[in-house]
Design a protein around this motif. Structure first.
Motif, mmCIF file in Angstrom:
data_model
loop_
_atom_site.group_PDB
_atom_site.id
_atom_site.type_symbol
_atom_site.label_atom_id
_atom_site.label_comp_id
_atom_site.label_asym_id
_atom_site.label_seq_id
_atom_site.Cartn_x
_atom_site.Cartn_y
_atom_site.Cartn_z
ATOM 1 N N ASP A 65 -3.837 -7.888 -6.264
ATOM 2 C CA ASP A 65 -4.094 -6.996 -5.905
ATOM 3 C C ASP A 65 -5.357 -6.183 -6.393
ATOM 4 O OD1 ASP A 65 -1.932 -6.653 -4.451
ATOM 5 O OD2 ASP A 65 -0.682 -5.486 -5.948
ATOM 6 N N GLU A 66 -5.777 -6.714 -7.575
ATOM 7 C CA GLU A 66 -6.931 -6.206 -8.250
ATOM 8 C C GLU A 66 -8.162 -7.022 -7.537
ATOM 9 O OE1 GLU A 66 -9.618 -4.380 -10.463
ATOM 10 O OE2 GLU A 66 -7.782 -4.003 -10.285
ATOM 11 N N ILE A 67 -7.803 -8.384 -7.475
ATOM 12 C CA ILE A 67 -9.090 -9.115 -6.666
ATOM 13 C C ILE A 67 -9.366 -8.763 -5.457
ATOM 14 C CG2 ILE A 67 -9.486 -11.410 -5.533
ATOM 15 C CD1 ILE A 67 -7.711 -12.628 -8.074
ATOM 16 N N GLN A 68 -8.162 -8.331 -4.588
ATOM 17 C CA GLN A 68 -8.426 -7.818 -3.057
ATOM 18 C C GLN A 68 -8.968 -6.542 -3.141
ATOM 19 O OE1 GLN A 68 -3.853 -8.268 -1.975
ATOM 20 N NE2 GLN A 68 -5.218 -8.042 -0.069
ATOM 21 N N ARG A 69 -9.049 -5.733 -4.166
ATOM 22 C CA ARG A 69 -9.732 -4.425 -4.178
ATOM 23 C C ARG A 69 -11.262 -4.618 -4.592
ATOM 24 N NH1 ARG A 69 -4.946 -2.581 -6.856
ATOM 25 N NH2 ARG A 69 -5.947 -2.949 -9.097
ATOM 26 N N TYR A 70 -11.447 -5.615 -5.565
ATOM 27 C CA TYR A 70 -12.761 -6.102 -5.951
ATOM 28 C C TYR A 70 -13.532 -6.708 -4.774
ATOM 29 C CZ TYR A 70 -16.839 -8.088 -8.587
ATOM 30 O OH TYR A 70 -17.736 -8.305 -8.977
ATOM 31 N N ALA A 71 -12.826 -7.737 -3.930
ATOM 32 C CA ALA A 71 -13.317 -8.118 -2.948
ATOM 33 C C ALA A 71 -13.884 -7.136 -1.699
ATOM 34 C CB ALA A 71 -12.474 -9.004 -2.253
ATOM 35 N N TYR A 72 -13.137 -6.211 -1.768
ATOM 36 C CA TYR A 72 -13.363 -5.138 -0.632
ATOM 37 C C TYR A 72 -14.576 -4.423 -1.082
ATOM 38 C CZ TYR A 72 -13.039 -0.867 2.062
ATOM 39 O OH TYR A 72 -13.345 -0.009 3.112
#
Length: 632
Positions: free
Chosen positions: A376-383
């Motif tokens: 989830d953190e990676i997805q938020r950072y990627a966004y």
């Protein structure tokens, strides 16, 4: 006609021999199928000796029990022949029904054959009698005796290879022994004796009874010794089996402990019963507390009702139980457990008990939770990153537009300059590369945004002209190759494929960039991209260079994340080849490496001509995985 009778003691002895021989034969014969091929014939021989020899011994003692007032002797050769008939016929019948592929119908063949053989043994034994008189047979009674022998033999063979416990085996031996004895005495009743020379019954008793009784005791004693040795061998084998079972149980318990499991058993109704040391050690519950469904008190309240309902449904359906719930451990902490239980059936197919294992998966569930949180953190950072990348990209696009306008102005000012055309072409080429880079960046940013929303990358296959696509990638790398004095050659007419454009650009862009990066500056560099068809409607693309090469020990490691293909002083973070391998696999292909230090490197990428669907996709995925595992 002479009067006849029987010695009651010898009759009882003959029946005892028949019962004991039947039990020994049942016990030995039951081991035939369950033994290895070598021991199988040993037990078969033992069963034949026990059954055939026991029946013959009962017959001979029964003959000696017969009192007819005439002195009798026995022909040794004919008597031994009757013994061999009994053993041979019995062994043949046991071997026939003891075959691995034998079924119940084989008893209907072997049983009557064995019965006729036993009857032959009986009447051969009677033919061995030498008496001063004559005897004749009643054919109906003879037929009855043969029928009894066939029925008794069929039942004996059926029971021999049917699973039975000790008490069932003893009852069967008693019935069989009486039936065999009944056949013998029926056969004796079929004979009518007539004397050539009258003699008193008392005279016969005085002259012959002691010797016949002693002979009967000798035969019986020898038979009992043989049967005792057979049963002793059976007991030794049973002890060996018990030792193997104990060793197997210990291995099973050790295996359960090795996987951090707790072994438990339930009764056929699914209730916990008896001592459960593993469950008690895990939960701290006493025997009174976990008995029946008391074990559920150690299950988390939120999981308790669902666990009981699932367990009851499984018991009713008689299927394997697969479940997961939390259990309060002895230290008071809740731990996650995976449960698997199977029903254990008895010889009649009824459930004898349930055996289950609780496997601790707490660390696995915690790791999965951390992974989800990290994802989830990676997805938020990627966004966020994809959003922030748009700002400099927009600036680049703005500057590119300004350069395009400046190019027009320069073209007007330098119209008559001798170098004007060359300058204009170079600016046009540079702007073309910048435009291509902008398009690629836009696609990458869009892919990152999509990944951040959906949590996984999805491909959009389209027909690709691989010659034009790879040439475009090579042109983008031309300035870097020129600085190293290298040439990049793309073969004519590369086979086209259907795949995701961005993914293919990433694969071959990384491979060409990697090849340029690790060329040997001491000699002219050369990079060549070729392709040829491969089995299974696939294409093998090869990216070959004459660079420094890669040591064999590093061939597998270069595909690992943050591993470099060359010396540690070379540029790069060791990400490109790891991403290439992941993309190639995701596209349904595979990548191989061939390289030697000083001779260059060749990366071979095998890709399907078009994405597979349905069953074809599943089959090709399995083949691909096997190929990848073998390659690694």
């Amino acid at each position: 006609m002479i009067h006849t009778g029987y010695n009651p003691a010898l009759v009882a002895l003959s029946i005892a021999i028949a019962v004991l021989a039947s039990y020994t034969a049942l016990d030995l014969g039951g081991r035939v199928r369950s033994s290895a091929s070598g021991l199988r014939w040993v037990w078969l021989l033992g069963a034949a000796l026990a059954m055939g020899g026991g029946i013959w011994s009962m017959h001979f003692v029964g003959m000696l029990a017969f009192e007819m007032g005439l002195p009798a002797a026995y022909d040794l050769d004919v008597t031994l022949a009757s013994l061999l008939i009994a053993i041979g016929v019995t062994g043949a019948a046991l071997a026939w029904v003891g075959r691995s592929r034998a079924g119940p119908r084989d008893v209907l063949i072997a049983g009557p054959v064995m019965g006729v053989g036993i009857a032959s043994m009986h009447y051969t034994g009677m033919a061995a009698m030498r008496v001063p008189g004559h005897f004749a047979y009643s054919l109906p009674v003879v037929a009855l005796s043969v029928g009894i022998a066939a029925a008794a033999a069929s039942v004996a063979l059926w029971l021999t290879f049917r699973p039975t416990n000790v008490w069932q085996k003893m009852a069967a031996a008693l019935v069989m022994g009486i039936a065999v004895a009944g056949m013998h005495y029926t056969g004796m009743a079929a004979a009518t004796f007539s004397s050539e020379q009258a003699s008193a019954h008392a005279a016969h008793v005085a002259a012959t009874r002691v010797d016949q009784q002693n002979l009967a005791l000798y035969v019986a004693g020898a038979t009992f010794v043989i049967l005792f040795l057979a049963m002793l061998a059976s007991a030794v084998d049973q002890q060996r089996i018990q030792e193997e079972l104990r060793a197997s149980e210990e291995r099973f318990r050790a295996a359960v402990q090795a996987v951090r499991g707790v072994l438990w058993t339930n009764d056929p109704q699914g209730r916990m019963a008896g001592e459960q040391p593993g469950w008690a050690a895990l939960t701290g519950q006493s025997r009174d507390e976990y008995q029946g469904f008391g074990w559920s008190e150690a299950v988390h309240p939120d999981d308790r009702e669902a666990s009981i309902a699932a367990w009851n449904a499984t018991v009713a359906a008689r299927r394997t139980f697969i479940h997961e719930h939390r259990v309060r451990a002895r230290d008071g902490l809740w731990r996650h457990f995976s449960i698997r239980a199977v029903p254990v059936l008895d010889a009649h197919g009824a459930i004898r008990e349930w055996v289950g294992v609780h496997t601790d998966i707490t660390e696995q569930r915690e790791a999965e939770a951390e992974l989800r949180e990290s994802n989830d953190e990676i997805q938020r950072y990627a966004y966020i990153v994809s959003h922030d990348l748009r700002a400099p990209l927009v600036n680049v696009m703005g500057f590119t537009s300004e350069l395009e306008a400046t190019r027009e102005e320069v073209r007007a000012l330098l119209r008559d300059h001798p170098q004007a055309q060359r300058i204009d072409e170079e600016m046009g080429e540079a702007l073309g590369f910048i435009q291509a880079a902008i398009v690629k960046m836009e696609r990458l940013i869009a892919a990152i945004l999509k990944l951040s929303r959906e949590g996984r990358r999805r491909f959009a296959p389209e027909p690709l002209d691989m010659t034009a696509l790879i040439r475009g990638i090579a042109d983008a790398q031309r300035h870097q190759a020129d600085r190293r004095g290298a040439t990049v050659t793309v073969a004519q007419d590369l086979p086209g494929i259907v795949a995701d454009r961005l993914a293919i650009e990433q694969v071959f862009g990384n491979l060409i960039d990697n090849a340029v990066k690790y060329l040997d500056p001491a000699r002219p560099g050369s990079i060549r991209i070729t392709a040829k068809p491969a089995p299974g409607n696939r294409v093998r693309f090869a990216v070959a260079d004459n660079g420094r090469g890669i040591a064999p020990k590093d061939h597998a490691r270069v595909f690992e994340l943050f591993r470099r293909a060359g010396a540690q002083d070379q540029p790069g973070e060791g990400i490109g080849l790891a991403s290439v391998k992941a993309l190639v696999r995701a596209l349904g292909g595979r990548i191989e490496l061939s390289s030697e230090p000083g001779l260059g490197t060749t990366f071979i990428v095998t890709l399907p001509r078009k994405p597979a669907t349905g069953r074809q996709a599943v089959a090709e995925a399995q083949i691909l995985e096997q190929m990848n595992v073998a390659a690694e």
